[in-house]
Design a protein around this motif. Structure first.
Motif, mmCIF file in Angstrom:
data_model
loop_
_atom_site.group_PDB
_atom_site.id
_atom_site.type_symbol
_atom_site.label_atom_id
_atom_site.label_comp_id
_atom_site.label_asym_id
_atom_site.label_seq_id
_atom_site.Cartn_x
_atom_site.Cartn_y
_atom_site.Cartn_z
ATOM 1 N N TRP A 75 0.979 -1.231 -0.062
ATOM 2 C CA TRP A 75 -0.046 -0.061 0.129
ATOM 3 C C TRP A 75 1.010 0.987 0.062
ATOM 4 N N HIS A 76 2.051 1.050 0.644
ATOM 5 C CA HIS A 76 3.150 2.113 0.774
ATOM 6 C C HIS A 76 3.719 2.365 -0.655
ATOM 7 N N GLU A 77 4.041 1.317 -1.093
ATOM 8 C CA GLU A 77 4.897 1.380 -2.446
ATOM 9 C C GLU A 77 4.399 0.070 -3.323
ATOM 10 N N GLN A 78 4.214 0.317 -4.523
ATOM 11 C CA GLN A 78 3.792 -0.623 -5.551
ATOM 12 C C GLN A 78 5.000 -0.718 -6.377
ATOM 13 N N ALA A 79 5.862 -1.711 -6.393
ATOM 14 C CA ALA A 79 7.023 -2.010 -6.727
ATOM 15 C C ALA A 79 6.991 -2.132 -8.325
ATOM 16 N N HIS A 80 6.006 -2.911 -8.799
ATOM 17 C CA HIS A 80 5.610 -3.320 -10.180
ATOM 18 C C HIS A 80 4.767 -2.162 -10.875
ATOM 19 N N PRO A 81 5.401 -1.740 -11.932
ATOM 20 C CA PRO A 81 4.622 -0.598 -12.810
ATOM 21 C C PRO A 81 3.002 -1.187 -12.930
ATOM 22 N N TYR A 82 2.724 -2.472 -13.227
ATOM 23 C CA TYR A 82 1.376 -2.980 -13.247
ATOM 24 C C TYR A 82 0.425 -2.745 -11.987
ATOM 25 N N THR A 83 1.159 -2.960 -11.016
ATOM 26 C CA THR A 83 0.554 -2.916 -9.507
ATOM 27 C C THR A 83 0.239 -1.410 -9.458
ATOM 28 N N ARG A 84 1.076 -0.762 -9.894
ATOM 29 C CA ARG A 84 0.800 0.927 -9.492
ATOM 30 C C ARG A 84 -0.203 1.672 -10.302
ATOM 31 N N SER A 85 -0.174 1.052 -11.360
ATOM 32 C CA SER A 85 -1.521 1.360 -12.370
ATOM 33 C C SER A 85 -2.880 0.787 -11.841
ATOM 34 N N LEU A 86 -2.739 -0.321 -11.381
ATOM 35 C CA LEU A 86 -4.012 -0.874 -10.894
ATOM 36 C C LEU A 86 -4.279 -0.185 -9.670
ATOM 37 N N PHE A 87 -3.575 0.335 -8.746
ATOM 38 C CA PHE A 87 -3.879 0.928 -7.601
ATOM 39 C C PHE A 87 -4.495 2.484 -8.024
ATOM 40 N N SER A 88 -3.554 2.976 -9.064
ATOM 41 C CA SER A 88 -4.190 4.390 -9.420
ATOM 42 C C SER A 88 -5.550 4.386 -10.162
ATOM 43 N N ALA A 89 -6.126 3.146 -10.662
ATOM 44 C CA ALA A 89 -7.101 3.021 -11.307
ATOM 45 C C ALA A 89 -8.494 3.091 -10.363
ATOM 46 N N MET A 90 -7.856 3.011 -8.938
ATOM 47 C CA MET A 90 -9.216 3.256 -8.138
ATOM 48 C C MET A 90 -9.867 4.294 -8.143
ATOM 49 N N PRO A 91 -10.973 4.640 -8.041
ATOM 50 C CA PRO A 91 -11.773 5.981 -7.919
ATOM 51 C C PRO A 91 -10.977 6.665 -6.685
ATOM 52 N N SER A 92 -10.780 7.807 -6.783
ATOM 53 C CA SER A 92 -10.427 8.936 -6.018
ATOM 54 C C SER A 92 -11.166 8.921 -4.534
ATOM 55 N N MET A 93 -12.517 9.097 -4.579
ATOM 56 C CA MET A 93 -13.264 9.191 -3.605
ATOM 57 C C MET A 93 -12.966 10.940 -3.228
ATOM 58 N N ASP A 94 -12.400 11.600 -3.827
ATOM 59 C CA ASP A 94 -12.181 13.151 -3.324
ATOM 60 C C ASP A 94 -12.621 13.939 -4.580
ATOM 61 N N PRO A 95 -13.823 14.414 -4.239
ATOM 62 C CA PRO A 95 -14.420 15.308 -5.454
ATOM 63 C C PRO A 95 -13.424 16.464 -5.691
ATOM 64 N N ASP A 96 -12.353 17.106 -4.970
ATOM 65 C CA ASP A 96 -11.599 18.105 -5.412
ATOM 66 C C ASP A 96 -10.496 17.456 -5.959
ATOM 67 N N ASN A 97 -10.293 16.258 -6.121
ATOM 68 C CA ASN A 97 -9.113 15.781 -6.490
ATOM 69 C C ASN A 97 -9.470 14.548 -7.378
ATOM 70 N N ARG A 98 -10.094 14.811 -8.441
ATOM 71 C CA ARG A 98 -10.492 13.520 -9.232
ATOM 72 C C ARG A 98 -9.379 13.017 -10.220
ATOM 73 N N THR A 99 -9.427 11.837 -10.474
ATOM 74 C CA THR A 99 -8.582 11.364 -11.332
ATOM 75 C C THR A 99 -8.425 11.974 -12.817
#
Lengths: 325, 349
Positions: B255-279
């Motif tokens: 959760w702190h560090e996604q070491a594989h580029p794919y894992t990182r993409s998968l994590f950033s594909a999660m909706p942000s839940m922050d209306p001021d800071n949308r993807t």
């Protein structure tokens, strides 16, 4: 300017072996070019609301009353040719499962062109070039080749892009999206959400986006209406709903999203299940599951509390600070 | 007699240090048949060289997109799909050698995503829950089934004689959990077990799963596409892409560090839940490639921003990060000797 959508006191009841009161007194209004998310769980009436808007409910089995105006037109009175012009022209829809919504025996280009010919009265060649332009706009790579593909030759994300191209080909004023990303993988879902956001701005259309996922609603919409048991229990801007949810059900949904929950910590789950709606709710439908219910909640439908312009909460507690916090 | 007393799991043989289940080199290719003669024309490489272990009492979360092989891995674990290659060792006993399939299924049970399709519509709830225990010859299967139903929150007097279609999705999933537990398993594989449920019901079932784990000392393999759910329930997370393991690490670490580029993409594909800071930008373009003809070398190279020549040619090995050996990743960026121009520097921003 006329309102894009003005829905007043909509009631939908399904008759059959058992009666289901699917929509109970729902009112919604939208300005031109607005995006509204209808958020709720299965059976809350979100999809039925969309289907009513397109006149897709089975006429013999459903009883509908109330009034719906889209761009000033009373759509409840539309019949025949006028209804055909309205569907797909003024308002169109993207469904959850593109593999089922697209016709397997025609190429995707043909399907888009067919809708364009019907609504715009142009010839086949012009319609095909509109179809090509639409495939480009939904960012389908090598659109020229894809135009002649059948739905089964495309991946899930690609098919949903085609659905969107088809829905937008006639430049509707209002797009209805019924869980269009639920069947997709997360990395594809976010692509489709951002695409819809861009196209919405580009075309300046209004969007009603039905979803059960709060995260998705936040990404796509300016406003959120939370539905429960066929009623809108809370409405406001996305900001208001996320930062300052007033209805205990909305608060429960936010907590159940697990966004900020520590690992293994006991979840504040909403107990029980939604009501079956065989009878029309005459008191707050959420009261039996509500952590802060009072005896008064069972006495009658809660009055609408209106904290600010276009914000509403159907809860007795909303007017006072919540005891649970 | 409480329900805990009726729980009759297989005895622990190797002590707490021995992993409950260990798989190595697991491989499953599904043939694609076609033509008039129905010959095999291609193979779907569903699971290809997957190795991992699950410690006793641990919950391993498996994430990945559709077609990455997570469900096939689950089915291999309980022998619903026959493996082509590889080894499955349950508490020190290898499947096919000292462990029969029947014994494996005593120790490992599974809960599936579709709660309706996995229950026999002609069996009452009680018969369904007691079925496995009867087959295995456990004592008093019906008594056990009633106790287990009660434990998962279904009043046996009300539900025992109903049929699956009379229950809601949440209740049916409780039946499936009771049925799995009636076998007194030590490992439960949960394949998208809460994905089809509404959010409020999902939270109830997650609470139940947490309680059961504690009460019966269970070990879970929890498969889901919802990263928030996986984080909540798991101790370690394993990320799969096109049939291979690309990263496996303790939850906090990944959760702190996604070491594989794919894992990182998968994590950033999660909706942000922050209306001021949308993807603002999608982390990946396009869909996952077809597992029939997976890309050469690192299977992720076709969608990876950092791919170089070596990624197309050489398959990266799964190995521990220099500063944290528990955090394993299969990426040339982390291997100083791989020949990648940016090797040894970790994933660039």
């Amino acid at each position: 300017m006329t309102k894009l959508l003005e829905m007043k006191n909509l009631n939908v009841r399904f008759k059959g072996k058992r009666t289901v009161h699917a929509i109970n007194d729902v009112s919604l209004s939208m300005e031109q070019g607005e995006t509204l998310a209808l958020l709720g769980e299965s059976g809350s009436g979100k999809s039925v609301t969309l289907k009513t808007l397109l006149g897709l409910l089975p006429p013999k089995r459903s009883e509908i009353d109330g009034s719906i105006h889209v761009n000033g037109t009373d759509i409840m009175s539309l019949r025949g040719k006028a209804l055909q012009r309205y569907r797909g022209g003024e308002v169109s829809m993207v469904f959850q499962e593109p593999a089922l919504a697209l016709d397997p025996v025609y190429t995707v280009g043909h399907q888009i062109a067919e809708s364009v010919m019907r609504h715009k009265g142009v010839n086949k060649a012009e319609a095909m070039s509109t179809a090509l332009d639409m495939l480009d706009r939904v960012r389908i790579p090598s659109a020229n080749r894809r135009l002649h593909n059948y739905p089964h030759e495309l991946s899930g994300g690609m098919r949903q892009r085609v659905m969107i191209a088809l829905a937008l080909a006639c430049r509707p004023r209002l797009l209805l999206a019924d869980e269009p990303t639920t069947a997709l993988d997360a990395t594809v879902q976010i692509q489709i959400l951002l695409l819809l956001r861009e196209l919405q701005k580009e075309f300046g259309m209004g969007v009603i986006f039905v979803t059960h996922d709060i995260g998705v609603a936040v990404e796509i919409s300016e406003r959120i209406a939370v539905m429960y048991a066929g009623q809108v229990v809370e409405e406001g801007t996305t900001h208001e709903i996320i930062r300052d949810a007033r209805h205990p059900y909305t608060q429960g949904l936010l907590a159940a999203n697990l966004h900020d929950v520590a690992r293994g910590e006991r979840l504040n789950a909403i107990p029980g299940a939604p009501p079956a709606l065989e009878v029309r709710p005459d008191s707050c439908p959420f009261a039996p599951r509500c952590p802060v219910a009072m005896p008064e909640c069972a006495a009658g439908l809660p009055p609408l509390h209106l904290p600010s312009d276009r914000r509403r909460v159907a809860c007795l507690r909303a007017a006072q600070p919540l005891a649970a916090e | 007699m409480s329900v805990t007393d009726t729980y009759q799991p297989l005895p622990d043989t190797g002590g707490p240090a021995q992993p409950l289940i260990r798989v190595s080199g697991l491989q499953k290719y599904f043939p694609v048949r076609g033509g008039i003669l129905g010959r095999t024309q291609a193979k779907v490489q569903a699971v290809d060289g997957v190795s991992f272990e699950v410690k006793k009492g641990e919950t391993l979360g498996i994430v990945g997109e559709s077609g990455c092989g997570k469900s096939t891995t689950a089915k291999l674990l309980i022998g619903l799909v026959e493996k082509d290659k590889g080894e499955i060792v349950f508490d020190g006993h290898a499947l096919g050698e000292r462990l029969s399939l029947k014994d494996l299924r005593r120790g490992v049970q599974m809960v599936f995503q579709d709660s309706y399709a996995t229950l026999n519509p002609r069996l009452t709830i009680l018969d369904s829950v007691a079925f496995g225990a009867k087959v295995q010859g456990l004592d008093n299967p019906e008594d056990l089934a009633r106790k287990m139903m009660d434990r998962v929150g279904l009043d046996p007097d009300r539900f025992a004689h109903r049929y699956p279609h009379e229950l809601s999705g949440g209740q049916r999933q409780r039946v499936n959990i009771a049925r799995a537990l009636a076998m007194s398993p030590r490992l439960v594989v949960l394949d998208e077990a809460v994905s089809a449920l509404d959010k409020s019901v999902e939270a109830q079932v997650l609470n139940l799963l947490n309680d059961l784990r504690e009460e019966f000392g269970l070990t879970y393999v929890f498969i889901s596409h919802d990263l928030n759910v996986v984080r909540y329930i798991s101790d370690r997370i394993l990320v799969m892409y096109l049939g291979e393991v690309v990263e496996v690490a303790p939850v906090e670490s990944i959760w702190h560090e996604q070491a594989h580029p794919y894992t990182r993409s998968l994590f950033s594909a999660m909706p942000s839940m922050d209306p001021d800071n949308r993807t603002k930008e999608p982390p990946l373009a396009g869909d996952p490639p077809n597992p029939i003809n997976p890309p050469s070398g690192c299977r992720f190279h076709t969608r990876c921003r950092f791919a170089s020549a070596v990624c197309r040619e050489a398959v990266p090995k799964l190995s521990g990060l220099a500063r944290n050996g528990d955090h394993m990743v299969a990426c040339h960026l982390h291997d100083a000797e791989s020949g990648h121009p940016k090797a040894g520097q970790g994933v660039p921003e």
